[in-house]
Structure formats: C-alpha cells, structure tokens
Design a protein around this motif. Structure first.
Motif, mmCIF file in Angstrom:
data_model
loop_
_atom_site.group_PDB
_atom_site.id
_atom_site.type_symbol
_atom_site.label_atom_id
_atom_site.label_comp_id
_atom_site.label_asym_id
_atom_site.label_seq_id
_atom_site.Cartn_x
_atom_site.Cartn_y
_atom_site.Cartn_z
ATOM 1 N N VAL A 215 0.858 -1.187 0.000
ATOM 2 C CA VAL A 215 0.000 0.000 0.000
ATOM 3 C C VAL A 215 0.896 1.239 0.000
ATOM 4 N N VAL A 216 0.700 2.110 -0.981
ATOM 5 C CA VAL A 216 1.433 3.379 -1.051
ATOM 6 C C VAL A 216 0.503 4.480 -0.554
ATOM 7 N N THR A 217 0.977 5.255 0.426
ATOM 8 C CA THR A 217 0.177 6.321 1.035
ATOM 9 C C THR A 217 0.695 7.693 0.631
ATOM 10 N N ALA A 218 -0.152 8.679 0.778
ATOM 11 C CA ALA A 218 0.238 10.050 0.421
ATOM 12 C C ALA A 218 1.133 10.679 1.482
ATOM 13 N N GLN A 219 1.160 10.099 2.678
ATOM 14 C CA GLN A 219 1.978 10.603 3.779
ATOM 15 C C GLN A 219 3.001 9.530 4.162
ATOM 16 N N PRO A 220 3.969 9.872 5.044
ATOM 17 C CA PRO A 220 4.891 8.843 5.535
ATOM 18 C C PRO A 220 4.126 7.664 6.135
ATOM 19 N N ALA A 221 4.456 6.478 5.688
ATOM 20 C CA ALA A 221 3.659 5.297 6.038
ATOM 21 C C ALA A 221 3.799 4.884 7.495
ATOM 22 N N ALA A 222 4.916 5.199 8.134
ATOM 23 C CA ALA A 222 5.140 4.752 9.513
ATOM 24 C C ALA A 222 4.043 5.234 10.460
ATOM 25 N N ALA A 223 3.428 6.368 10.130
ATOM 26 C CA ALA A 223 2.379 6.913 10.997
ATOM 27 C C ALA A 223 1.142 6.027 11.035
ATOM 28 N N PHE A 224 0.994 5.121 10.062
ATOM 29 C CA PHE A 224 -0.226 4.316 9.970
ATOM 30 C C PHE A 224 -0.001 2.828 10.245
ATOM 31 N N ALA A 225 1.264 2.432 10.425
ATOM 32 C CA ALA A 225 1.559 1.010 10.608
ATOM 33 C C ALA A 225 0.861 0.448 11.838
ATOM 34 N N GLY A 226 0.784 1.231 12.906
ATOM 35 C CA GLY A 226 0.186 0.747 14.147
ATOM 36 C C GLY A 226 -1.319 0.580 14.088
ATOM 37 N N LEU A 227 -1.965 1.135 13.073
ATOM 38 C CA LEU A 227 -3.422 1.026 12.970
ATOM 39 C C LEU A 227 -3.880 -0.396 12.656
ATOM 40 N N LEU A 228 -3.011 -1.196 12.060
ATOM 41 C CA LEU A 228 -3.440 -2.476 11.515
ATOM 42 C C LEU A 228 -3.287 -3.647 12.489
ATOM 43 N N ALA A 229 -2.296 -3.569 13.390
ATOM 44 C CA ALA A 229 -2.028 -4.692 14.299
ATOM 45 C C ALA A 229 -3.249 -5.103 15.131
ATOM 46 N N PRO A 230 -4.035 -4.162 15.700
ATOM 47 C CA PRO A 230 -5.194 -4.572 16.497
ATOM 48 C C PRO A 230 -6.269 -5.309 15.696
ATOM 49 N N HIS A 231 -6.159 -5.265 14.389
ATOM 50 C CA HIS A 231 -7.178 -5.897 13.535
ATOM 51 C C HIS A 231 -6.650 -7.163 12.861
ATOM 52 N N GLY A 232 -5.574 -7.712 13.410
ATOM 53 C CA GLY A 232 -5.078 -9.001 12.935
ATOM 54 C C GLY A 232 -3.965 -8.948 11.922
ATOM 55 N N PHE A 233 -3.475 -7.754 11.617
ATOM 56 C CA PHE A 233 -2.372 -7.628 10.655
ATOM 57 C C PHE A 233 -1.116 -7.255 11.429
ATOM 58 N N ALA A 234 -0.449 -8.267 11.958
ATOM 59 C CA ALA A 234 0.664 -8.030 12.880
ATOM 60 C C ALA A 234 1.981 -7.776 12.152
ATOM 61 N N ASP A 235 2.143 -8.342 10.958
ATOM 62 C CA ASP A 235 3.400 -8.215 10.213
ATOM 63 C C ASP A 235 3.265 -7.079 9.213
ATOM 64 N N VAL A 236 3.655 -5.885 9.650
ATOM 65 C CA VAL A 236 3.543 -4.692 8.822
ATOM 66 C C VAL A 236 4.905 -4.003 8.784
ATOM 67 N N LEU A 237 5.414 -3.763 7.574
ATOM 68 C CA LEU A 237 6.682 -3.069 7.392
ATOM 69 C C LEU A 237 6.418 -1.716 6.743
ATOM 70 N N ALA A 238 7.026 -0.676 7.282
ATOM 71 C CA ALA A 238 6.850 0.677 6.739
ATOM 72 C C ALA A 238 8.183 1.205 6.239
#
Length: 289
Positions: A215-238
């Motif tokens: 997923v390519v975002t319009a802003q720095p991606a690191a700010a959104f990585a933490g949004l996904l873990a609580p919903h079952g997406f634990a392996d997220v690289l920014a």
C-alpha cells in the motif's frame, strides 16, 4: 502427454540427474531452471531419447521436436536445403509443401535461398525452430532458445513459443533467462541434480515469501503502521510512503486494510499484491537446497 518417472543418469562415477519426476501437459510452457551443471540438458536429452537413463522411464504421447542450444544448421546449405533434409528424414510428403509451410510459419520463406552461413543469429534460431517443428510434434523441447539473441530477436522467439502453447503444444523450456520465464511460463521446475521444486510461479512465491499487500500512502507510512495490528495484521513493514503487509489473501484483505487506513487519516495512492521477482524465488530455493 509426456511423463518422466524417477529419471536418473550417471556418467561413470558422476551422478548428473537424480530421481527426477514430472509431467508435461498439452497447452503449457514448463520452464526447467537450474545453475550450470544442474542436469538440465542431460534431462532434455533423456526426454528426447538421445541418451538412455541409467534408471527410470519416459512415457510420450506423440512425437518430439528438439531445439538444441546451438542451431546446428549446415552452413553451406541453403535454408530450404536444411529443412528439406529433415522433411525427408521424417517421411513428410509432399516435401516442398511441408518445407514451405514451416518457412512461412516462422517468417523465413523469403530467406529460403540464402545459405545458412549468411543468416544472423536470430534468423538461424528461427530456421532451427522451423526445422524442429517440421513434423508438427505435439511435444517441443527448447534448450536456451533465446541465448545470445538481441532483444528484438529474443522477443520474436518468445512470441513463437507462445504461439506453440496457444496451438496446444506441450513446451518444455530450459533457460537461464528468468525474466523470460516470468513472462511466459505456466509452471516452473528448479533442478540441481534433483528436483527442488515444481509449481506455478505464483505458488512458489507464496511458498518462499508468503503473500503480502503493498500500500502506497500520500503521507509517511510509519504513521499508519500501528493502525493495523489490532485488527489481525501483525506483520507490517513501513518504508517511506509504503506499507508492506502480510496477509492470507491479498484480494480479500485489501478492502478491509484500505478502510482501516482511510479511517485513520491515510491518503491511499495505490494498492497491489506484492510480488518478489522470480529471481529472488529461484535464489531462495537454491539456498534452501
């Protein structure tokens, strides 16, 4: 159409091919990959009946056309004469019509009177393909068909190979050109004396690297990585504006991930399944071996 069962070949004390089994199906391009000395050409020669296996069997339905790594044309003969010899060996009649059909199919009819020595490498490869397919074999074995060709000639040969598949031929392709395999192969086998893996390119990617969504975002991606873990997406690289997310099924997970990111304030530029190049899959398989 062609079945190799437990093929093994020794040359004296050297074990060149060890217990190799696979099937070749009509209407598919099957790529045989491996480093130098892995046994690819030896395997093709056994499949074509040029050498006998030390053990194991080959079952074939119909004839075989075999293009070796070097065209092997008689350079002092014309293009037509080269094909005429093989048409007679195959017992084709009438000979002239069979030769004309092959020359036309491979776009070299206008060079029929030229000596083979006068042809470019790309044209020699076209003539060699025409010769290998004169008798319209259902099974086609190709050993490095685009090696050393310029990009235009290589593309022309690839299109000819795709045409064979579209006409229902079973095509086995040996090559070191992984970009070529990526473009045209339906299944891939990795050989290093023994078969390491046989599957579709997509299945091999999933096996070696798992499925991921990019997923390519319009802003720095690191700010959104933490949004996904609580919903079952634990392996997220920014990295920069890109999120790489491990998923079970990219197509099924994409809408939910996009919704979570948008709700969190992310601007979405693009979403796509992340695919490692086939080269990386191939190298990882060899490393594991």
């Amino acid at each position: 159409m062609l079945s190799a069962s437990h093929l093994t070949r020794r040359f004296g004390d050297r074990l060149a091919v060890d217990d190799v089994s696979f099937d070749l199906r009509p209407g598919e391009i099957f790529a045989l990959l491996g480093p130098n000395g892995a046994g690819k050409t030896t395997t093709l020669r056994m499949l074509a009946g040029l050498i006998a296996p030390t053990s194991g069997t080959v079952l074939r339905e119909g004839g075989i056309g075999f293009l070796t790594e070097t065209p092997g044309l008689w350079e002092r003969l014309t293009v037509r004469q080269n094909l005429t010899v093989y048409a007679r060996l195959h017992g084709l009649t009438p000979v002239d019509r069979a030769v004309d059909e092959a020359l036309t199919a491979f776009g070299v009819l206008d060079r029929a009177r030229d000596l083979a020595a006068q042809l470019s490498k790309g044209l020699k490869q076209r003539v060699a393909l025409a010769r290998a397919l004169l008798h319209k074999p259902p099974i086609v074995l190709l050993d490095e068909p685009t090696a050393g060709l310029d990009p235009q000639s290589a593309r022309d040969v690839r299109e000819l190979v795709l045409g064979l598949r579209d006409r229902g031929h079973a095509v086995l392709l040996c090559t070191h050109n992984l970009d070529e395999v990526e473009r045209i192969a339906d299944r891939v086998a990795v050989l290093r004396g023994r078969l390491i893996a046989v599957d579709t390119p997509g299945a091999l990617r999933a096996r070696m690297f798992g499925a991921r969504l990019r997923v390519v975002t319009a802003q720095p991606a690191a700010a959104f990585a933490g949004l996904l873990a609580p919903h079952g997406f634990a392996d997220v690289l920014a990295e920069g504006e890109t999120l790489s997310i491990a998923v079970d099924d990219p197509a099924a997970a994409a809408p939910r991930i996009v919704r979570l990111l948008v709700d969190g304030g992310a601007g979405i530029v693009s979403v796509a399944a992340e695919e490692q190049p086939l080269e990386q899959v191939y190298l990882r398989l060899l490393e594991e071996r």
